[in-house]
Motif scaffolding. Structure first.
Motif: not given
Length: 105
Positions: A33, A10, A1-3, A6-7, A35-38
């Motif tokens: 995590s 979040l 996913m485009n960073p 995500k930002k 939902v989005i890789d953190v």
């Protein structure tokens, strides 16, 4: 996913995760995590900032697996902020989807 994607979401995902029940830091990392890789290095500074901005209150709760855990509780200000972020997200998403749909006709 485009960073950058995500930002942008979040904070909203973290606030939403704590909306229905208080959570501790690592538990939040696990939840977000889904939902989005953190990682922890992303979540803990965000939790500190949101707490400093009075969107969270914290308290310690004993743990059967080691030292007490710091739990995060959404404040009234946090609920309002979360609601505003969700409304902005929905409007943004609607506009982008409309733009993309118009381009694909």
């Amino acid at each position: 996913m485009n960073p950058q994607f995500k930002k942008g979401v979040l904070e909203m995902i973290v606030l939403e995760s704590v909306r229905n029940r208080d959570m501790y830091g690592y538990e939040l990392v696990t939840e977000v995590s889904k939902v989005i890789d953190v990682n922890e290095g992303t979540i803990y500074p965000l939790l500190k900032r949101l707490t400093n901005e009075h969107y969270f209150e914290t308290y310690l709760r004993e743990s059967s697996e080691g030292p007490p855990r710091k739990y995060y509780h959404l404040t009234a200000a946090g609920i309002l902020y979360r609601d505003r972020l969700v409304a902005e997200w929905e409007e943004f998403q609607k506009r982008v989807n409309l733009f993309l749909k118009e381009r694909n006709v």
